[in-house]
Design a protein around this motif. Structure first.
Motif, PDB file in Angstrom:
ATOM      1  N   ASN A  99      -0.182 -27.226 120.279  1.00 52.30           N
ATOM      2  CA  ASN A  99       0.118 -26.345 119.145  1.00 52.30           C
ATOM      3  C   ASN A  99      -0.519 -26.802 117.831  1.00 52.30           C
ATOM      4  OD1 ASN A  99       1.641 -28.638 118.846  1.00 52.30           O
ATOM      5  ND2 ASN A  99       3.527 -27.582 118.248  1.00 52.30           N
ATOM      6  N   ARG A 100      -1.382 -27.814 117.895  1.00 53.14           N
ATOM      7  CA  ARG A 100      -1.975 -28.317 116.651  1.00 53.14           C
ATOM      8  C   ARG A 100      -3.104 -27.412 116.186  1.00 53.14           C
ATOM      9  NH1 ARG A 100      -4.771 -34.244 115.450  1.00 53.14           N
ATOM     10  NH2 ARG A 100      -4.565 -34.137 113.179  1.00 53.14           N
ATOM     11  N   PRO A 101      -3.030 -26.870 114.968  1.00 51.75           N
ATOM     12  CA  PRO A 101      -4.113 -26.015 114.472  1.00 51.75           C
ATOM     13  C   PRO A 101      -5.423 -26.787 114.323  1.00 51.75           C
ATOM     14  CG  PRO A 101      -2.115 -25.751 113.155  1.00 51.75           C
ATOM     15  CD  PRO A 101      -1.908 -26.956 114.029  1.00 51.75           C
ATOM     16  N   VAL A 102      -6.518 -26.072 114.523  1.00 45.80           N
ATOM     17  CA  VAL A 102      -7.853 -26.651 114.353  1.00 45.80           C
ATOM     18  C   VAL A 102      -8.547 -25.907 113.219  1.00 45.80           C
ATOM     19  CG1 VAL A 102     -10.096 -27.088 115.421  1.00 45.80           C
ATOM     20  CG2 VAL A 102      -8.003 -27.272 116.789  1.00 45.80           C
ATOM     21  N   LEU A 103      -9.136 -26.647 112.300  1.00 46.36           N
ATOM     22  CA  LEU A 103      -9.892 -26.073 111.191  1.00 46.36           C
ATOM     23  C   LEU A 103     -11.356 -26.459 111.365  1.00 46.36           C
ATOM     24  CD1 LEU A 103      -7.533 -27.061 108.217  1.00 46.36           C
ATOM     25  CD2 LEU A 103      -7.330 -25.124 109.788  1.00 46.36           C
ATOM     26  N   ILE A 104     -12.248 -25.476 111.273  1.00 42.65           N
ATOM     27  CA  ILE A 104     -13.679 -25.741 111.425  1.00 42.65           C
ATOM     28  C   ILE A 104     -14.419 -25.129 110.239  1.00 42.65           C
ATOM     29  CG2 ILE A 104     -15.719 -25.513 112.879  1.00 42.65           C
ATOM     30  CD1 ILE A 104     -13.853 -25.021 115.248  1.00 42.65           C
ATOM     31  N   ARG A 109     -11.488 -23.936 126.147  1.00 40.73           N
ATOM     32  CA  ARG A 109     -11.048 -25.142 126.845  1.00 40.73           C
ATOM     33  C   ARG A 109      -9.612 -25.544 126.535  1.00 40.73           C
ATOM     34  NH1 ARG A 109     -15.554 -29.771 126.417  1.00 40.73           N
ATOM     35  NH2 ARG A 109     -13.764 -30.900 127.288  1.00 40.73           N
ATOM     36  N   ALA A 110      -9.161 -25.272 125.314  1.00 43.81           N
ATOM     37  CA  ALA A 110      -7.838 -25.755 124.905  1.00 43.81           C
ATOM     38  C   ALA A 110      -6.876 -24.647 124.511  1.00 43.81           C
ATOM     39  CB  ALA A 110      -7.994 -26.754 123.754  1.00 43.81           C
ATOM     40  N   GLY A 111      -7.372 -23.399 124.467  1.00 44.90           N
ATOM     41  CA  GLY A 111      -6.511 -22.285 124.106  1.00 44.90           C
ATOM     42  C   GLY A 111      -6.402 -22.081 122.606  1.00 44.90           C
ATOM     43  N   GLY A 112      -6.128 -20.850 122.212  1.00 43.77           N
ATOM     44  CA  GLY A 112      -5.932 -20.552 120.800  1.00 43.77           C
ATOM     45  C   GLY A 112      -6.515 -19.212 120.403  1.00 43.77           C
ATOM     46  N   VAL A 113      -6.204 -18.805 119.188  1.00 40.17           N
ATOM     47  CA  VAL A 113      -6.743 -17.581 118.604  1.00 40.17           C
ATOM     48  C   VAL A 113      -7.705 -17.975 117.493  1.00 40.17           C
ATOM     49  CG1 VAL A 113      -4.718 -17.413 117.087  1.00 40.17           C
ATOM     50  CG2 VAL A 113      -6.182 -15.419 117.424  1.00 40.17           C
ATOM     51  N   VAL A 114      -8.892 -17.386 117.490  1.00 38.25           N
ATOM     52  CA  VAL A 114      -9.905 -17.697 116.488  1.00 38.25           C
ATOM     53  C   VAL A 114      -9.641 -16.844 115.248  1.00 38.25           C
ATOM     54  CG1 VAL A 114     -12.366 -17.759 115.968  1.00 38.25           C
ATOM     55  CG2 VAL A 114     -11.572 -18.271 118.288  1.00 38.25           C
ATOM     56  N   VAL A 115      -9.502 -17.493 114.105  1.00 35.00           N
ATOM     57  CA  VAL A 115      -9.144 -16.810 112.862  1.00 35.00           C
ATOM     58  C   VAL A 115     -10.253 -17.014 111.832  1.00 35.00           C
ATOM     59  CG1 VAL A 115      -7.421 -16.544 111.042  1.00 35.00           C
ATOM     60  CG2 VAL A 115      -6.707 -17.235 113.349  1.00 35.00           C
ATOM     61  N   PRO A 158       2.474 -17.363 118.399  1.00 34.27           N
ATOM     62  CA  PRO A 158       2.599 -18.230 119.576  1.00 34.27           C
ATOM     63  C   PRO A 158       1.327 -18.994 119.930  1.00 34.27           C
ATOM     64  CG  PRO A 158       2.313 -15.944 120.247  1.00 34.27           C
ATOM     65  CD  PRO A 158       2.418 -15.938 118.747  1.00 34.27           C
ATOM     66  N   ASP A 159       0.180 -18.557 119.409  1.00 33.42           N
ATOM     67  CA  ASP A 159      -1.092 -19.169 119.786  1.00 33.42           C
ATOM     68  C   ASP A 159      -1.579 -20.159 118.736  1.00 33.42           C
ATOM     69  OD1 ASP A 159      -1.323 -17.579 122.148  1.00 33.42           O
ATOM     70  OD2 ASP A 159      -2.004 -15.900 120.904  1.00 33.42           O
ATOM     71  N   ARG A 160      -2.245 -21.211 119.218  1.00 35.49           N
ATOM     72  CA  ARG A 160      -2.842 -22.184 118.300  1.00 35.49           C
ATOM     73  C   ARG A 160      -3.890 -21.481 117.431  1.00 35.49           C
ATOM     74  NH1 ARG A 160      -4.563 -27.338 119.660  1.00 35.49           N
ATOM     75  NH2 ARG A 160      -4.682 -26.817 121.869  1.00 35.49           N
ATOM     76  N   PRO A 161      -3.798 -21.561 116.107  1.00 34.45           N
ATOM     77  CA  PRO A 161      -4.865 -21.012 115.268  1.00 34.45           C
ATOM     78  C   PRO A 161      -6.066 -21.940 115.219  1.00 34.45           C
ATOM     79  CG  PRO A 161      -3.099 -21.853 113.879  1.00 34.45           C
ATOM     80  CD  PRO A 161      -2.656 -22.045 115.306  1.00 34.45           C
ATOM     81  N   ILE A 162      -7.231 -21.385 115.481  1.00 40.42           N
ATOM     82  CA  ILE A 162      -8.498 -22.102 115.310  1.00 40.42           C
ATOM     83  C   ILE A 162      -9.194 -21.395 114.157  1.00 40.42           C
ATOM     84  CG2 ILE A 162     -10.651 -22.842 116.391  1.00 40.42           C
ATOM     85  CD1 ILE A 162      -9.245 -22.411 119.110  1.00 40.42           C
ATOM     86  N   ILE A 163      -9.062 -21.945 112.970  1.00 38.80           N
ATOM     87  CA  ILE A 163      -9.492 -21.274 111.745  1.00 38.80           C
ATOM     88  C   ILE A 163     -10.904 -21.734 111.421  1.00 38.80           C
ATOM     89  CG2 ILE A 163      -8.930 -20.842 109.331  1.00 38.80           C
ATOM     90  CD1 ILE A 163      -6.020 -21.587 110.022  1.00 38.80           C
TER      91      ILE A 163
END
Length: 300
Positions: A16-21, A39-45, A101-106
């Protein structure tokens, strides 16, 4: 290359850790975000101020239909091209996604979005149109030095004094509220997503590699229909539209109006994109030094 870049960061990454790119334009941010989602799941924001506008898809390199099939994407192309959209709007649109519910990948290239998200955003009143017009006249008639002279010393020490947009913003805040921008920043509320709670990555590509990639990407945009996209925007075009800031838009519109050749428009757009990337790098270095730096080598 993408797999080599992300593997060290995915090891032990909490579900559940958000990723910032963050990173300069054309540096491969979206491909990295998609690989992490796969590979790790999430929603791209989206965290790019230009990709929010619905009327520029090809020219702003918004996700393709095939990419959206790999992972859900949010906050792309959801704003009409004639509608103002600020970092405050973006934070409000982002808030429910952070609680989803989804990990945000911002992912994006707008540094202000990331710093507002991770450091907080001052609740500064909107600038009245009359004040903005007054500032534009001052800048046009007397130049940036005259505008700087009216800004308090603390604010001057914090802004990029060579950037007319930043100087104008600071001047507008002081003229509108009677307080310097620095004072407003010092009263900033807590951030929505503190940086330590995230995996914060900033891409740092080789300069020559990026310059070449920018040129190749713009040629690919032309092949994918960027000129046709500009043609669809031509009837209601105005330099004052919020979406007119899309890099390359003014140049392609100028070509369609017969003001320059397509080759000249292409060269001007590529130069503008490289200059934009340089400004982005400056922001990332000055404001995001605590982020994880992801070096992208010249050969990939």
């Amino acid at each position: 290359m993408v797999n080599d870049l992300i593997t060290p960061y995915l090891e032990g990454l909490a579900p559940n850790r958000p990723v910032l790119i963050a990173g300069p334009t054309a540096s491969g941010k979206s491909a990295l975000a998609l690989a992490i989602a796969r590979r790790a799941g999430g929603v791209v924001v989206n965290a790019d101020a230009l990709q929010v506008f619905e009327n520029w898809q090809v020219l702003t390199a918004r996700p393709t239909a095939s990419e959206e099939e790999v992972a859900p994407h949010r906050l792309y192309g959801h704003v009409p091209g004639d509608q103002p959209y600020s970092v405050g709007h973006w934070l409000r649109d982002l808030t429910p996604l952070l609680a989803g519910p989804d990990r945000p990948i911002i992912v994006g290239g707008t540094g202000l979005y990331f710093t507002a998200l991770t450091e907080g955003l001052a609740d500064i009143p909107l600038t009245p149109p009359g004040v903005r017009a007054e500032g534009e006249a001052l800048l046009a008639e007397r130049g940036i030095e005259a505008m700087l002279a009216e800004i308090d010393p603390e604010t001057r020490s914090r802004i990029d004094t060579r950037n007319p947009a930043r100087v104008a913003r600071a001047w507008e805040v002081q003229r509108t509220t009677g307080r310097g921008l620095a004072a407003w920043q010092d009263d900033t509320p807590p951030p929505l997503l503190p940086r330590p709670d995230t995996l914060p990555l900033v891409l740092d590509p080789d300069r020559e590699w990026l310059a070449d990639r920018i040129a190749r990407r713009f040629d690919a945009m032309l092949a994918q229909g960027a000129l046709d996209e500009a043609r669809r925007n031509l009837p209601g075009w105005s330099d004052d539209l919020p979406s007119a800031k899309a890099i390359g838009a003014r140049e392609l519109i100028a070509h369609l109006r017969g003001e320059m050749s397509l080759e000249a428009a292409r060269e001007a757009a590529i130069i503008a994109t490289r200059q934009y990337a340089k400004r982005q790098r400056t922001w990332f270095r000055s404001r995001m030094g605590a982020w994880e730096r992801v070096a992208i080598p010249a050969v990939s």
